[in-house]
Write a protein that holds these residues in place. Structure first.
Motif, short mmCIF file in Angstrom:
data_model
loop_
_atom_site.label_atom_id
_atom_site.label_comp_id
_atom_site.label_asym_id
_atom_site.label_seq_id
_atom_site.Cartn_x
_atom_site.Cartn_y
_atom_site.Cartn_z
N PHE A 335 39.45 36.26 49.80
CA PHE A 335 39.02 37.59 49.37
C PHE A 335 40.23 38.43 48.98
O PHE A 335 41.27 38.40 49.65
CB PHE A 335 38.26 38.29 50.51
N SER A 336 40.08 39.20 47.93
CA SER A 336 41.14 40.10 47.49
C SER A 336 40.50 41.27 46.74
O SER A 336 39.27 41.36 46.64
CB SER A 336 42.15 39.36 46.60
N HIS A 337 41.32 42.17 46.23
CA HIS A 337 40.80 43.26 45.40
C HIS A 337 41.64 43.33 44.13
O HIS A 337 42.81 42.92 44.10
CB HIS A 337 40.83 44.60 46.15
N TYR A 338 41.04 43.85 43.07
CA TYR A 338 41.69 43.97 41.77
C TYR A 338 41.85 45.45 41.46
O TYR A 338 40.89 46.22 41.53
CB TYR A 338 40.82 43.29 40.70
N ARG A 339 43.06 45.85 41.13
CA ARG A 339 43.30 47.24 40.75
C ARG A 339 44.51 47.30 39.83
O ARG A 339 45.53 46.67 40.09
CB ARG A 339 43.53 48.11 41.99
N THR A 340 44.37 48.07 38.76
CA THR A 340 45.48 48.24 37.82
C THR A 340 46.12 49.61 38.04
O THR A 340 45.57 50.48 38.72
CB THR A 340 45.01 48.14 36.36
N LYS A 341 47.27 49.79 37.43
CA LYS A 341 47.96 51.08 37.54
C LYS A 341 47.20 52.18 36.80
O LYS A 341 47.47 53.36 36.99
CB LYS A 341 49.38 50.94 37.00
N ASP A 342 46.23 51.78 35.97
CA ASP A 342 45.35 52.75 35.31
C ASP A 342 44.10 53.03 36.14
O ASP A 342 43.18 53.71 35.68
CB ASP A 342 44.92 52.22 33.94
N ARG A 343 44.07 52.46 37.36
CA ARG A 343 42.99 52.67 38.34
C ARG A 343 41.68 51.99 37.96
O ARG A 343 40.62 52.36 38.46
CB ARG A 343 42.76 54.16 38.60
#
Length: 417
Positions: A335-343
């Motif tokens: 399990f993980s999460h995905y997030r970019t610097k653009d939110r």
């Protein structure tokens, strides 16, 4: 009203057949999970005259196990030993015993700390021990429903609605209740909160001492309250620690201890070499939303009038239910999460051993817009054919397709599929 469990009711645990199968071919089996999740009840189902039951919560038994672990184990052919983390040296004695007699099913252990994170213990029983996770009740267990959503999605099935759909106020009450058996047996919110407060105090005062030496034990309750207010957010150890006069390194250590005791879950960031703008910070969640709500003093009336606070509770609830589905699956999942610097983000990314991916986004609202799939579309583009399915789970009773392999679906499919 929150559905109350009959105190005499025995709810079938999905882990039962896993324990049964492991005892048939493995020397040592460990049921691992938080205190009061039902480990003792499950373990005692396998106890009989030939496999006696010992608990290290009993003072005299604990003293015997700590003072002479080899003598304690000597002469025991088979046993159930409850709360084994309270006497870590016992594991070396068990190792010596099962190396002499390799008969399967000799020791069934329970542990309220993640023993795999204690190197001496993990190394001593490598190849000799099977670990069966047991978290508080899943909705699939409470409702006697299949709980095979992840397996079915990874097998290529489309999401479907099977059984009753839980919506609105009923969903909120269900999330507030969490899954601890003792909480679900209490009829009022005040009684549930009282039990949860006592539960946290016991763990922070006693169980922490069993697995770690820390100098500032008195800071842990306050840290728990700070973490509760930041559930569902990116972890900032320096910021969390500053409020308590702790360094970021010390705060990180303390959070790791709380995770080892199955109180919180740090969700690591998903990574991909093709994407350079990914945030590399873990997110914080609580394993049980009843406990999280009690720490935040979030009661039904408060959330009903201020639903902005419900979103983070719901996200932790969904992650917890997904972890429970994975715990009894034969598939190995991470399990993980995905997030970019653009939110842009995906709340939960589930990956199997073949690198195939399911993305889950959580919305507390009944309405889902195309923009709610922004993170899922980015994830789909990044992994290509390895992308199995992307779902926005929300407060609704229908499945709505948005594009190929992207759908909005009721939260209820977490247990009804």
């Amino acid at each position: 009203m929150i559905a109350q469990l009959n105190p005499k009711a025995i709810i079938d645990r999905k882990a039962f057949p896993l324990v049964e199968a492991a005892l048939a071919d493995t020397r040592v089996v460990l049921i691992s999970g938080p205190r009061q999740a039902g480990k003792t009840t499950l373990a005692r189902m396998f106890s009989d005259r030939d496999r006696p039951y010992f608990t290290l919560d009993d003072a005299s038994t604990l003293n015997a196990a700590r003072e002479d672990p080899t003598g304690f184990i000597r002469g025991i052919r088979r046993a159930v030993i409850d709360e084994v983390q309270r006497a870590p040296d016992l594991m070396l004695a068990i190792k010596a015993s099962v190396d002499e007699d390799e008969t399967p099913g000799r020791f069934l252990l329970t542990g309220s700390a993640n023993l795999a994170t204690i190197p001496a213990i993990a190394d001593s029983l490598a190849g000799r021990m099977a670990v069966v996770p047991l978290l508080p009740f899943a909705q699939a267990e409470i409702r006697s429903s299949p709980g095979h959503m992840l397996d079915r999605l990874f097998s290529g099935e489309e999401p479907v609605i099977e059984g009753d759909v839980v919506l609105g106020d009923e969903m909120m009450r269900m999330v507030l209740a969490g899954g601890y058996p003792e909480v679900l047996r209490r009829s009022s919110a005040a009684r549930r909160i009282s039990w949860l407060e006592d539960y946290v105090s016991l763990i922070l005062d006693r169980d922490v001492r069993d697995i770690a030496n820390i100098d500032q034990l008195d800071r842990l309750p306050r840290l728990m309250n700070i973490l509760a207010e930041h559930a569902g957010m990116l972890i900032n150890n320096s910021s969390f620690g500053a409020a308590l006069g702790l360094s970021g390194v010390t705060t990180q250590k303390y959070i790791a201890i709380l995770e080892r005791l199955f109180l919180v879950k740090t969700l690591v960031p998903w990574s991909n070499n093709r994407l350079s703008r990914l945030v590399k910070t873990p997110k914080l969640h609580f394993i049980d939303t009843g406990l999280l709500a009690a720490l935040r003093e979030d009661e039904f009336a408060r959330l009903a009038s201020d639903k902005t606070r419900f979103g983070s509770l719901l996200e932790s609830f969904v992650l917890s239910e997904l972890m429970k589905l994975a715990s009894w699956s034969e598939r190995r999942m991470s399990f993980s999460h995905y997030r970019t610097k653009d939110r842009d983000e995906v709340d939960v990314v589930i990956e199997d051993r073949r690198g195939r991916i399911i993305g889950i986004e959580v919305k507390a609202s009944a309405t889902v817009k195309a923009d709610d799939f922004r993170g899922l579309r980015q994830l789909q583009a990044a992994v290509g054919d390895r992308f199995v399915r992307g779902l926005v789970l929300h407060d609704h009773d229908r499945i709505t397709p948005f594009s190929e392999r992207l759908q909005a679906a009721p939260l209820s499919i977490l247990w009804s599929m």
